[in-house]
Design an enzyme around this catalytic site. Structure first.
Site, short mmCIF file in Angstrom:
data_model
loop_
_atom_site.label_atom_id
_atom_site.label_comp_id
_atom_site.label_asym_id
_atom_site.label_seq_id
_atom_site.Cartn_x
_atom_site.Cartn_y
_atom_site.Cartn_z
N HIS A 194 14.94 -29.16 11.02
CA HIS A 194 13.99 -28.40 11.84
C HIS A 194 14.55 -27.00 12.08
O HIS A 194 15.71 -26.71 11.80
CB HIS A 194 13.74 -29.08 13.19
CG HIS A 194 12.81 -30.25 13.09
ND1 HIS A 194 13.24 -31.50 12.72
CD2 HIS A 194 11.46 -30.34 13.29
CE1 HIS A 194 12.20 -32.33 12.70
NE2 HIS A 194 11.11 -31.65 13.04
N LYS A 226 14.76 -25.72 18.06
CA LYS A 226 14.39 -27.07 18.54
C LYS A 226 15.42 -27.58 19.54
O LYS A 226 16.63 -27.53 19.29
CB LYS A 226 14.27 -28.02 17.35
CG LYS A 226 13.73 -29.38 17.75
CD LYS A 226 13.26 -30.17 16.55
CE LYS A 226 12.77 -31.55 16.93
NZ LYS A 226 11.66 -31.55 17.89
N1 NAP Z 1 4.15 -34.29 18.39
C1 NAP Z 1 4.07 -33.34 17.44
O1 NAP Z 1 3.31 -33.47 16.45
C2 NAP Z 1 4.89 -32.09 17.58
C3 NAP Z 1 4.84 -31.07 16.63
C4 NAP Z 1 5.57 -29.92 16.86
C5 NAP Z 1 6.31 -29.78 18.02
N2 NAP Z 1 6.38 -30.80 18.92
C6 NAP Z 1 7.09 -30.71 20.19
O2 NAP Z 1 6.29 -29.94 21.08
C7 NAP Z 1 7.14 -29.28 22.03
C8 NAP Z 1 6.81 -27.78 22.05
O3 NAP Z 1 7.08 -27.23 20.78
P1 NAP Z 1 6.89 -25.66 20.50
O4 NAP Z 1 7.34 -25.49 19.10
O5 NAP Z 1 5.55 -25.20 20.91
O6 NAP Z 1 7.99 -25.06 21.51
P2 NAP Z 1 8.06 -23.59 22.13
O7 NAP Z 1 7.52 -22.59 21.17
O8 NAP Z 1 9.46 -23.43 22.62
O9 NAP Z 1 7.06 -23.63 23.37
C9 NAP Z 1 7.31 -24.39 24.53
C10 NAP Z 1 6.39 -23.88 25.61
O10 NAP Z 1 6.56 -24.70 26.77
C11 NAP Z 1 6.54 -23.86 27.89
N3 NAP Z 1 7.15 -24.46 29.07
C12 NAP Z 1 8.45 -24.55 29.42
N4 NAP Z 1 8.56 -25.13 30.64
C13 NAP Z 1 7.29 -25.42 31.03
C14 NAP Z 1 6.72 -26.02 32.19
N5 NAP Z 1 7.48 -26.41 33.24
N6 NAP Z 1 5.38 -26.21 32.24
C15 NAP Z 1 4.59 -25.77 31.24
N7 NAP Z 1 5.07 -25.16 30.13
C16 NAP Z 1 6.39 -25.00 30.05
C17 NAP Z 1 7.25 -22.60 27.44
O11 NAP Z 1 6.89 -21.54 28.34
P3 NAP Z 1 7.61 -20.10 28.30
O12 NAP Z 1 7.17 -19.49 27.02
O13 NAP Z 1 7.06 -19.45 29.52
O14 NAP Z 1 9.08 -20.40 28.37
C18 NAP Z 1 6.67 -22.44 26.04
O15 NAP Z 1 5.44 -21.76 26.10
C19 NAP Z 1 8.58 -29.62 21.61
O16 NAP Z 1 9.02 -30.73 22.37
C20 NAP Z 1 8.43 -30.02 20.13
O17 NAP Z 1 9.44 -30.92 19.71
C21 NAP Z 1 5.67 -31.95 18.71
#
Ligand code: NAP
Length: 241
Positions: free
Chosen positions: A135, A139
């Site tokens: 990844h 991550k």
């Molecule tokens: N299930 C699936 O198919 C799949 C696929 C891809 C990713 N994922 C998972 O999805 C998650 C997010 O991935 P991503 O790539 O989008 O990560 P990312 O780009 O780091 O985005 C995470 C977001 O969460 C926000 N956040 C942090 N603390 C929060 C809170 N207390 N309440 C609400 N929002 C909050 C962050 O806000 P700020 O920008 O303000 O810090 C940011 O906007 C990860 O756990 C990843 O492993 C799952």
């Protein structure tokens, strides 16, 4: 459908674009800062919340949605030690909760293939399995949630393995998972069965995040009017004979 996006990072933005393309309205976009001021009244205006945030806050975000009576689709990984608590709270509050470690249809086909292969390999113990996941460097969790689901599929079917461990395997009954973090890779998962004479490999390579986002929006549409806890097998009908 009115959708609240909880977590507005790489996935939140991809989900927004797919949801709008499918005629939905995004009524809330919540990042780390806004989550502290998120009120029950605001959440209640949504038909579904889609939660892709961070392992530290996923549990409390889901609970806030249950308190507001809003169905939740969650894709955040790395918090699953609290999954049973969430399922209990969902049933007690007569709500709906959909979780998938990976929302892409291709990965869910891969999960099925992985279990089928593991079942066949019971008869061939000269093959040593290994799971590799790659990844992007941002991550937070390791191994990936998808990697853990793949490992659990192997443990369920392959009798000579009964637990997984990240890094080198300390004993023949332990399945090794190797996690690599490189560049901006959206997600690659590989299962390798190695023998002295040949290797068998199955690989899933995500080219971008659209497949995950589309699956999450489908789940939000599918969960409308339902009560209980659900996953991809319920929506896709996999695993049902
Ligand atoms: N299930 C699936 O198919 C799949 C696929 C891809 C990713 N994922 C998972 O999805 C998650 C997010 O991935 P991503 O790539 O989008 O990560 P990312 O780009 O780091 O985005 C995470 C977001 O969460 C926000 N956040 C942090 N603390 C929060 C809170 N207390 N309440 C609400 N929002 C909050 C962050 O806000 P700020 O920008 O303000 O810090 C940011 O906007 C990860 O756990 C990843 O492993 C799952």
């Amino acid at each position: 459908m009115k959708i609240a996006l909880i977590g507005y990072g790489k996935m939140g933005k991809e989900i927004e674009s797919i949801a709008i393309g499918r005629g939905h309205e995004i009524i809330l976009k919540v990042g780390a800062q806004q989550s502290k001021s998120l009120s029950r009244e605001t959440l209640q205006q949504a038909d579904a919340a889609i939660e892709f945030s961070s392992p530290e806050c996923a549990y409390s975000n889901i609970m806030n949605c249950f308190q507001a009576g809003v169905p939740v689709v969650c894709g955040t990984t790395g918090w699953l030690q609290r999954l049973e608590e969430v399922k209990t709270a969902c049933h007690q509050s007569r709500n709906a909760f959909f979780y998938a470690s990976n929302f892409s249809i291709g990965v869910n086909i891969f999960f099925e293939l992985n279990q089928y292969l593991a079942k066949i390999m019971n008869a061939y113990d000269e093959y040593e399995p290994l799971l590799e996941e790659i990844h992007h460097i941002h991550k937070k969790d390791s191994p990936s949630g998808t990697g853990i689901t793949i490992a659990e599929g192997i443990l369920r079917e392959l009798q000579r393995k009964n637990e997984w461990k990240e890094g080198a395997s300390p004993s023949p009954s332990v399945l090794a998972i190797h996690s690599k973090r490189e560049g901006e890779v959206p997600g690659t998962h590989k299962v390798i069965y190695h023998s002295p004479v040949d290797d068998i490999e199955i690989t899933h390579t995500a080219h971008n995040r659209k497949g995950f986002a589309l699956g999450a929006v489908h789940a939000a549409e599918w969960i409308q009017g339902k009560k209980g806890t659900f996953g991809m097998n319920d929506m896709l009908g996999f695993g049902k004979k």
